[in-house]
Design a protein around this motif. Structure first.
Motif, mmCIF file in Angstrom:
data_model
loop_
_atom_site.group_PDB
_atom_site.id
_atom_site.type_symbol
_atom_site.label_atom_id
_atom_site.label_comp_id
_atom_site.label_asym_id
_atom_site.label_seq_id
_atom_site.Cartn_x
_atom_site.Cartn_y
_atom_site.Cartn_z
ATOM 1 N N ILE A 133 0.849 -1.188 0.000
ATOM 2 C CA ILE A 133 0.000 0.000 0.000
ATOM 3 C C ILE A 133 0.886 1.241 0.000
ATOM 4 O O ILE A 133 1.715 1.425 0.884
ATOM 5 N N GLN A 176 -6.424 6.876 -10.768
ATOM 6 C CA GLN A 176 -6.881 6.313 -9.505
ATOM 7 C C GLN A 176 -8.194 5.578 -9.770
ATOM 8 O O GLN A 176 -9.187 6.177 -10.179
ATOM 9 N N CYS A 186 -11.057 2.596 -8.366
ATOM 10 C CA CYS A 186 -11.572 1.918 -7.183
ATOM 11 C C CYS A 186 -12.447 0.742 -7.611
ATOM 12 O O CYS A 186 -13.245 0.862 -8.544
ATOM 13 N N ASP A 229 -7.568 0.582 -5.775
ATOM 14 C CA ASP A 229 -7.959 0.305 -4.391
ATOM 15 C C ASP A 229 -9.178 -0.610 -4.411
ATOM 16 O O ASP A 229 -10.151 -0.338 -5.135
ATOM 17 N N TYR A 239 -12.200 -2.135 -2.180
ATOM 18 C CA TYR A 239 -12.958 -1.974 -0.944
ATOM 19 C C TYR A 239 -13.853 -3.190 -0.731
ATOM 20 O O TYR A 239 -14.475 -3.694 -1.660
ATOM 21 N N CYS A 262 -1.989 -3.310 -5.908
ATOM 22 C CA CYS A 262 -3.173 -2.570 -5.485
ATOM 23 C C CYS A 262 -3.278 -2.637 -3.967
ATOM 24 O O CYS A 262 -2.534 -3.364 -3.323
ATOM 25 N N ALA A 263 -4.197 -1.860 -3.437
ATOM 26 C CA ALA A 263 -4.391 -1.826 -1.984
ATOM 27 C C ALA A 263 -5.756 -2.396 -1.643
ATOM 28 O O ALA A 263 -6.730 -2.181 -2.358
ATOM 29 N N TRP A 302 -8.801 -2.562 1.214
ATOM 30 C CA TRP A 302 -9.375 -1.882 2.374
ATOM 31 C C TRP A 302 -10.637 -2.636 2.788
ATOM 32 O O TRP A 302 -11.690 -2.494 2.171
ATOM 33 N N SER A 315 -7.532 7.073 -2.400
ATOM 34 C CA SER A 315 -7.818 6.582 -1.051
ATOM 35 C C SER A 315 -7.550 7.632 0.029
ATOM 36 O O SER A 315 -8.128 7.557 1.112
ATOM 37 N N SER A 323 -6.381 -3.151 6.507
ATOM 38 C CA SER A 323 -5.458 -3.153 5.371
ATOM 39 C C SER A 323 -5.041 -4.586 5.038
ATOM 40 O O SER A 323 -5.365 -5.530 5.761
#
Length: 483
Positions: free
Chosen positions: A25, A40, A42, A66, A68, A97-98, A100, A430, A446
């Motif tokens: 991240i 960016q 999502c 990101d 979610y 990627c991250a 959440w 994010s 995370s």
């Protein structure tokens, strides 16, 4: 950036392990420093559709994605929807990627807020509901959806209050798809085999006490229209301690019709035909004769009513309308003949399909079809908003179907990005959403947090010789993380 892989569990024999270069991240400073060149994006939902979509989006050399997820843990269907005795499917991605978790879009943050923070938003949150039977008696104790039952034994937090009563000797599953076969297999598998899987301890304890000896899978149409696949059928036929019950009458004349059937369907039907019509060899005959449990397919039957027990406190059976087929090919439909029959049982599981729910008032939703209206993944009349997976096409196909579908959505988004159809200029991504969530008292989980939970599950499993002991209480998960 240090590389980090999305962990996998179980054997890596299933093709859900795409090679992605992974980034941990990123810090907000790093995000802002590259904003001019960083799209960016999502993705809402961390099941197969979400990960496959992210995989394709990361083909863009600068894109940051990101993901979610409303659960504190990733992987959606692969953690909560695949039978626990199918470890080869339980793999996950590597990805730049991250993640959440513990963030419910539509409650903790709205879709318009996401659209303001990102250049594009992809909705991949799957089908979280089940199709109702809409027949009398559906509300009786002893009747539940296969979706809830699968969630219960797989550790989905919202289904842990389910208390299935397995004290009866016969269960009826309404539906003849892969989920129906999964449920039947779990009900009939010897507990000592399930002990080696990551089924939850609570479910295993209940299944150890189960008195269910016979499971019927009921379908409105015939053998040529079953929705399960040959792999699941073969496993069911070979299930230790069980024997199949198939009525040869249901298969009369079927051999002659196989010439016009596509190859996968032909192979599946041939296996059904052999099982129903051919005399088993000595070894198989002995195995079936010693079996203490049985499962069977009831064709040409449509549920009309769940029959109550004398005291009205449970299910005693299902009233079925006998059907016949009209039409040809895909247009084949079941119509009632006027005849009825009752099938006694103490447990009824409805497995006639999943359906998606609307996520946010700002997102168009077709409640009849249970999908977000779209053209090739582009949400109708909402530029910059996309969808993939079951919420895009409906709850059909296997995970490989979802892969193809999700790649297509990713491709459309990248085409729109290249064509300049998405917002230009920097978007905070994010950073903006984290600030919003913090102000609302929401603490995201995370990917490094998930790794701690993962290690805890594996450690708990090691004590009992199992691959893991799933954490099923979100509050316990957050407590372990110090949230």
């Amino acid at each position: 950036m240090a590389s980090r892989c999305w962990r996998w569990w179980g054997r890596s024999a299933w093709p859900w392990t795409p090679p992605l270069s992974v980034g941990s991240i990123p810090s907000f400073r790093h995000q802002f420093s590259t904003q001019e060149t960083t799209p960016q994006i999502c993705v809402v939902g961390s099941g197969p559709a979400g990960f496959y979509t992210a995989q394709h989006l990361l083909k863009h050399p600068q894109a940051h994605v990101d993901i979610y997820e409303k659960q504190p843990v990733p992987f959606g269907l692969v953690r909560f929807g695949v039978a626990p005795d199918h470890p080869e499917v339980k793999t996950a991605h590597c990805g730049r990627c991250a993640f959440w978790g513990n963030v419910e879009v539509g409650r903790d943050v709205t879709v318009p807020e996401l659209r303001e923070a990102y250049h594009a938003v992809v909705l991949s949150y799957g089908a979280e509901d089940h199709r109702a039977l809409e027949i009398p008696g559906e509300e009786l104790p002893g009747v539940c959806s296969a979706r809830a039952f699968v969630g219960w034994y797989n550790g989905l937090p919202e289904n842990q209050e389910l208390k299935p009563d397995l004290s009866c000797d016969t269960a009826v599953i309404l539906g003849q798809g892969n989920v129906a076969l999964d449920v039947a297999r779990i009900l009939l598998t010897p507990p000592e085999h399930l002990e080696k899987t990551d089924i939850t301890k609570a479910a295993l304890d209940v299944l150890r006490q189960s008195r269910v000896k016979t499971v019927w899978l009921v379908g409105r149409r015939g053998p040529l229209q079953v929705a399960f696949t040959i792999k699941e059928l073969r496993e069911m036929i070979q299930l230790p301690g069980t024997r199949p019950i198939l009525d040869p009458v249901d298969f009369l004349g079927l051999q002659d019709r196989l010439k016009e059937v596509p190859r996968p369907r032909k192979r599946l039907t041939e296996l059904l035909l052999r099982t129903a019509m051919e005399k088993p060899g000595p070894e198989e005959a002995a195995r079936r004769a010693s079996a203490s449990r049985a499962w069977g397919l009831r064709f040409f039957r449509s549920p009309q009513q769940v029959l109550p027990s004398p005291d009205g406190r449970g299910a005693a059976g299902v009233r079925l309308a006998v059907t016949r087929l009209e039409g040809v090919g895909e247009a084949t439909r079941a119509v009632p003949t006027g005849a009825m029959e009752d099938l006694p049982c103490g447990l009824v599981l409805s497995s006639i399909g999943y359906k998606s729910r609307p996520i946010d008032p700002s997102v168009p939703f077709d409640s009849k079809l249970g999908v977000i209206p779209n053209v090739e993944g582009r949400v109708t009349d909402v530029p910059g908003l996309y969808c993939s997976g079951w919420v895009k096409r409906g709850p059909t196909g296997v995970i490989a179907t979802t892969m193809t579908d999700s790649f297509l959505t990713g491709q459309m988004l990248l085409q729109d990005l290249k064509a300049g159809l998405l917002p230009s200029g920097p978007r905070p991504g994010s950073a903006a959403i984290q600030a919003l969530l913090s102000s609302r008292g929401v603490q995201p989980v995370s990917f490094s947090d998930w790794e701690k939970l993962d290690a805890e599950e594996v450690a708990r499993g090691q004590g009992t010789g199992r691959p893991r002991e799933k954490l099923v209480d979100p509050q316990e998960m957050l407590h372990l993380l110090g949230h």
